[in-house]
Structure formats: structure tokens, C-alpha cells
Scaffold this active site. Structure first.
Site, PDB file in Angstrom:
ATOM      1  N   CYS A 137       0.849  -1.191   0.000  1.00 23.49           N
ATOM      2  CA  CYS A 137       0.000   0.000   0.000  1.00 23.49           C
ATOM      3  C   CYS A 137       0.897   1.259   0.000  1.00 23.49           C
ATOM      4  O   CYS A 137       1.609   1.502  -0.964  1.00 23.49           O
ATOM      5  CB  CYS A 137      -0.961  -0.037   1.181  1.00 23.49           C
ATOM      6  SG  CYS A 137      -2.180   1.285   1.217  1.00 23.49           S
TER       7      CYS A 137
ATOM      8  N   HIS B 196      -7.857  -4.070  -3.098  1.00 18.93           N
ATOM      9  CA  HIS B 196      -6.692  -3.536  -2.417  1.00 18.93           C
ATOM     10  C   HIS B 196      -6.356  -4.405  -1.205  1.00 18.93           C
ATOM     11  O   HIS B 196      -7.214  -5.067  -0.637  1.00 18.93           O
ATOM     12  CB  HIS B 196      -6.986  -2.099  -1.969  1.00 18.93           C
ATOM     13  CG  HIS B 196      -5.777  -1.327  -1.578  1.00 18.93           C
ATOM     14  ND1 HIS B 196      -4.852  -0.890  -2.499  1.00 18.93           N
ATOM     15  CD2 HIS B 196      -5.330  -0.922  -0.361  1.00 18.93           C
ATOM     16  CE1 HIS B 196      -3.892  -0.244  -1.873  1.00 18.93           C
ATOM     17  NE2 HIS B 196      -4.151  -0.246  -0.575  1.00 18.93           N
TER      18      HIS B 196
ATOM     19  N   ASP C 241      -9.178  -3.154  -7.340  1.00 16.15           N
ATOM     20  CA  ASP C 241      -8.711  -2.138  -6.389  1.00 16.15           C
ATOM     21  C   ASP C 241      -9.398  -0.813  -6.701  1.00 16.15           C
ATOM     22  O   ASP C 241      -9.190  -0.231  -7.765  1.00 16.15           O
ATOM     23  CB  ASP C 241      -7.190  -1.984  -6.502  1.00 16.15           C
ATOM     24  CG  ASP C 241      -6.571  -1.171  -5.382  1.00 16.15           C
ATOM     25  OD1 ASP C 241      -7.238  -0.244  -4.892  1.00 16.15           O
ATOM     26  OD2 ASP C 241      -5.412  -1.450  -5.013  1.00 16.15           O
TER      27      ASP C 241
END
Length: 301
Positions: free
Chosen positions: A174, A269, A230
Site C-alpha cells: 500500500c 486492495h 482495487d
């Protein structure tokens, strides 16, 4: 840069609201690599991986950068030296249990893995309960230049403590995925693996460049592992990065030409974050294998 195993956290940047003296020192040392950040709940205990530290030297270390004591979690095979090194870069939640466990997983594979707490000057991410507040009050105030310098110092610590930094790599998740791309342009590592890191964005004083701006400056090839669903990093952004890398590669940048993406169509994600509802076991395990192969292919072994 100097290093120490007994950090004094009393010397902090002016203007920061902090805990006093020994209270802050104890809080930071106890929190590093233990438990989960408050903003990361709910924690999925049934899928959270717990890697044993048997046969490892693992725990918190400290090193000094410009007079500030940076804490890091490190794990390595006990009693071994001349180890390949992997920098492990945190999510926005800091160096909590998931990141520490990732270090232990790498150490069980024979690496010296080190995860610095890269937000320490700005605050403690584990204390925040709201992601939006964490982003605005802490994460957005962390300068890229500060991060790069702290990672340089982490490699220096590793070199002095059993690591072979001529065989260094970097991986991040991330927020740390974006940093992985940036650090691959410094020439300090041989390869990077970025897990769903942001590729584009508006420039500012603290974040003057994003990965797509550095394609022609890459010095180490990066493998990007991204989710097809995502919501924060659309496939259009990935495609733009691919085109930027192809252009840089055609112009003679070998690292850009060698960089690659693998997309998991059904993953969103944070699909590697085994402690969160976003975890996708098949994608996470496949990505982990691809990461190992990438490091081996590019000399991080």
C-alpha cells in the site's frame, strides 16, 4: 549516521505533541511489531498468519538519523552473517504485527528483513482509530526525502549487523508499495516488489514525484502486484505506468524494461493483508511466490 540498540526517544522534533520521556520510550518500543493498529480493525484472527521466531533473531532495533532515533523491527536467521537483505515497508498503519510477521517470513527464507518505523517523527499510526484522520494528520505529513534517508540508514545498519547489502531488495504494501517504486530509483537495491502501491498523484513539497514520474530514473527492476478490483488504484493507472515503463525501456533504461506487473483480476486492495477482510489467500500466496522468484532472478538471494 550512528546506531544503537538502546534508543532515547526524549529527543524529538520541536512542535510535536508527544508523551513525555520514559512513557513515550516504553510505548513505542512495546508497540513496534506487536498487535494491530486501531484504524485497521476489524482484525480477522482466523486468517492472520503467525510465523514463529524459532531459529531467528527477531525484535526491535534502533539506529540514528540526523540525531533522531529510528526504531525498526528486524528478523534474521540466528547466528548467520553475510545474509541478503530485504527492506520491508509498512502500510499506513505502521510497523504492527502484520509487518513484523512478514519480516519473520522472510527471515525463515534466509533473509535479514528490516522494517523501519517511517512515521515516528510525525506520530504513532497505531494510536489512530480513523483512517481518514490518520491520512490527513500523519501520513500526508511524511516527506519522501525523510523516508529515503531512513531507508538508507536501515541498509547501513544491516551492513554492520550481518547483512550483505550488495544483495539487497525492497518490498512494500500500500503506502509502502509506492515507496518501493521510489526507492528502486536510488540505486541502493537490486530489485523491488511493490504490492498495490499508488502510482500517480498530485505533486507537492513533501511528495515531489510519484512512481510514474520516475520510470526513466529506475535503477532496479520492480515487480508490481496489483488487484483488478482495487478501488483506489484503478487499472487505468496501472496501464499508464506500464506505458511509462515501456517508453523508458525503449529509451535505454534497463531497469524500466525489466519491470513487470501481475494483476489479480478478482482481488481488491490489500489482498496480502491476512489480518484484514480484504485478504485473498490465493492471490497472496501466488504473489509471495512471485516475490521470491523475482528476488532470486535479480540477485537478492
Amino acid at each position: 549516521m550512528s546506531q544503537t540498540h538502546n534508543a532515547d526517544f526524549d529527543s524529538l522534533l520541536p512542535g510535536r505533541a508527544t508523551l513525555a520521556g520514559s512513557t513515550r520510550r516504553s510505548a513505542l518500543q512495546m508497540a513496534l511489531g506487536v498487535g494491530y493498529a486501531a484504524a485497521a480493525v476489524p482484525v480477522m484472527a482466523q486468517t492472520a498468519i503467525k510465523t514463529p521466531d524459532a531459529g531467528l533473531t527477531a525484535g526491535t532495533i534502533q539506529y540514528t538519523v540526523d540525531g533522531f532515533q529510528v526504531s525498526a523491527y528486524r528478523a534474521a536467521p540466528a547466528g548467520k552473517t553475510n545474509l541478503p537483505v530485504v527492506l520491508v515497508i509498512q502500510e499506513i498503519f505502521g510497523v504492527h504485527d502484520y509487518i513484523a510477521d512478514t519480516c519473520r517470513r522472510l527471515a525463515q527464507l534466509g533473509y535479514l528483513a528490516i522494517a523501519p518505523e517511517l512515521f515516528a517523527r510525525q506520530g504513532d499510526p497505531r494510536k489512530y482509530t480513523e483512517i481518514s484522520q490518520l491520512q490527513s494528520e500523519l501520513v500526508s505529513k511524511v516527506p519522501d526525502a525523510q523516508v529515503i534517508k531512513d531507508l538508507d540508514a536501515a541498509l547501513a545498519w544491516a551492513k554492520d549487523n550481518g547483512g550483505d547489502t550488495s544483495r539487497a531488495g525492497i518490498t512494500g504494501f500500500c503506502w509502502g508499495g509506492r515507496i518501493t517504486w521510489l526507492y528502486a530509483a536510488t540505486g541502493k537495491v537490486k530489485a523491488g516488489v511493490a504490492w498495490y502501491g499508488r502510482l500517480q498523484g498530485a505533486a507537492n513539497d513533501l511528495q515531489p514525484k510519484h512512481p510514474i514520474d520516475l520510470s526513466s530514473a529506475l535503477k532496479a527492476p520492480v515487480l508490481g502486484l496489483y488487484g483488478g478490483k482495487d478501488q483506489g488504484i484503478p487499472l487505468e493507472s496501472v496501464e499508464a505506468m506500464k506505458q511509462s515503463l515501456q517508453k523508458a525501456g525503449a529509451a535505454g533504461n534497463a531497469a524500466a524494461a525489466a519491470s513487470s506487473f501481475h494483476i489479480y483480476p478478482e482481488a481488491g486492495h490489500a489482498f496480502h493483508a491476512d489480518y484484514r477482510p480484504s485478504y485473498r489467500k490465493d492471490a497472496a500466496e501466488d504473489g509471495w511466490k512471485r516475490m521470491q522468484d523475482w528476488f532470486k532472478t535479480h540477485g537478492v538471494i
